[in-house]
Structure formats: C-alpha cells, structure tokens
Design a protein around this motif. Structure first.
Motif: not given
Ligand code: DC
Length: 224
Positions: A140-161
């Motif tokens: 079992k793995i519990f994978l996390t990251a700070s909310a700021d980091e997760r938001a910034s990764r998601r933004y980078m993924e979506l920003k061209e849309k």
C-alpha cells in the motif's frame, strides 16, 4: 492463482493515475482507476438531472458500469456507451466527490473493485483502496503532495486549453475536494496504518515512479 494487488491512495491531483499507469505498464499489471467509477455515477446523475441522494439510490440498479482494459488502458462505459473522456470535467470531479460520500454508492461499487483485483494483478488507485477495498493488498502506498504543488501541476496540464480555469480556481477546487473526501463519514481518505507514505511535493514524475518501483520490487521480491 493468487493475484498481486497494489493499492495507491492519496488526495486529488497527487499524480496517482499517471504514476500508477507508468508503473503498471512496466510490471505488466492492470491499472484500475477507481475514481472513474464515482465519476461515471456523477455523470449519470448529471445526464438525468438527478439532484437528490434518494433519487440516485433508487436508480442504482439502472446504472450499468463496465470496465475494460485495452493495451493496459482503462476504458469505462455507462449503460453501453463509452464515457471515458466525458467524465473528465471540473463539474464531474466535484459531483464524484459528492456522490462518493453516499454509503449505498460505495457499497454498489465495492464488489466490482474487489472482483477485478481477485482476477488480475492490479495497481488500483483511489481514496480507500488500502483501508477498505483491498485491506489485504500486498503493498500500500499513500501518495501525497502539498495543495499548492498539486494545483500548480494541474494548472500546467490544463493551461493550453481554451477553457482552462485559473490557478486559484484549481487550488480552491482541490482544497474543497480534499476536505469532502477526508471528512465524509464512510471510507474517508486516509493513510492505511500499513501504507508507505510518499510526499512528492519536491519530487519529479520519474523520481516518484523509480522510488515506487524499487519499493514494489523489494517488498514483493519481483525480479528486474
Ligand atoms: O481520483 P479522482 O479524482 O478521479 O476521484 C474522483 C472522486 O471520487 C474523488 O473526489 C473522491 C471519489 N473517490 C472515492 O471516494 N474513492 C475512491 N476509491 C476513488 C475516488
């Protein structure tokens, strides 16, 4: 034959799905994205303008969900229609978080998840895989990251849309979903006692994959 089951849980946007996909293809396992199940129910509710919990529970027997794995990639269908791409909208993300708090819905999806894990070697990602769905998982793995980091990764993924939300909107959405998912009464998002915690806030994608793969190989005594 006993199958190998690996659970990866963690909050929204921690990178569970891309990492689980990469690792499962490396190991030749099936990757099961359980969030897609809750998303599909939210889509059903949206398509049928269902607003109350009781109405949704009453219709559960009409909801036929099928998972298939094509070249290791999960496709999901709702009452015969492939909805794999339709469930990836911000409205459905929030809707999935809401429907996932309904005990009858979790029960409805429980058998399906366990059946897949009993039939295949899987990496299954979600919120309650290590705690509820596969309490006896091999790892079992519990994978996390700070909310700021997760938001910034998601933004980078979506920003061209064209209809990309702002960074602040994404961050707010992530924080709201974290709260819903970890405060619901049933099967809340939490780290299983025997799960290994990986905080990927300061780690790159391949770094996380390499670390998890090394843990899997060592713990499960798999050959290179
Ligand atoms: O992983 P995801 O973002 O696609 O999941 C969508 C929602 O579904 C998430 O906010 C919480 C819920 N979920 C859950 O309650 N249990 C799971 N095993 C997987 C997802």
């Amino acid at each position: 034959m006993k199958t190998i089951n690996i659970a990866i849980d963690g909050p929204a946007g921690a990178g569970k799905s891309s990492i689980a996909k990469e690792i499962s293809s490396e190991l030749g396992f099936i990757y099961v994205d359980t969030g897609a199940l809750y998303r599909t129910i939210a889509l059903y509710a949206q398509m049928h303008n269902i607003e109350s919990e009781t109405q949704l529970i009453d219709q559960l027997e009409k909801i036929e969900i099928d998972l298939s794995f094509i070249g290791g990639t999960q496709r999901i269908s709702l009452c015969g229609d492939d909805v794999t791409d339709d469930i990836r909208t911000p409205e459905i993300s929030m809707g999935a978080s809401k429907v996932s708090a309904i005990p009858e819905i979790r029960e409805f999806l429980f058998d399906l998840q366990q059946k897949i894990a009993h039939e295949h070697n899987v990496i299954m990602d979600g919120r309650d895989i290590g705690t509820v769905v596969l309490p006896d998982a091999d790892l079992k793995i519990f994978l996390t990251a700070s909310a700021d980091e997760r938001a910034s990764r998601r933004y980078m993924e979506l920003k061209e849309k064209a209809d990309c939300p702002t960074y602040e909107e994404i961050r707010e959405d992530i924080i709201k979903r974290d709260y819903n998912d970890s405060h619901r009464a049933i099967a809340p998002l939490c780290q299983a006692k025997d799960a290994i915690l990986i905080d990927s806030t300061h780690m790159g994608f391949y770094e996380v994959c390499t670390e998890i793969l090394a843990i899997i190989k060592e713990r499960l005594k798999l050959d290179d």
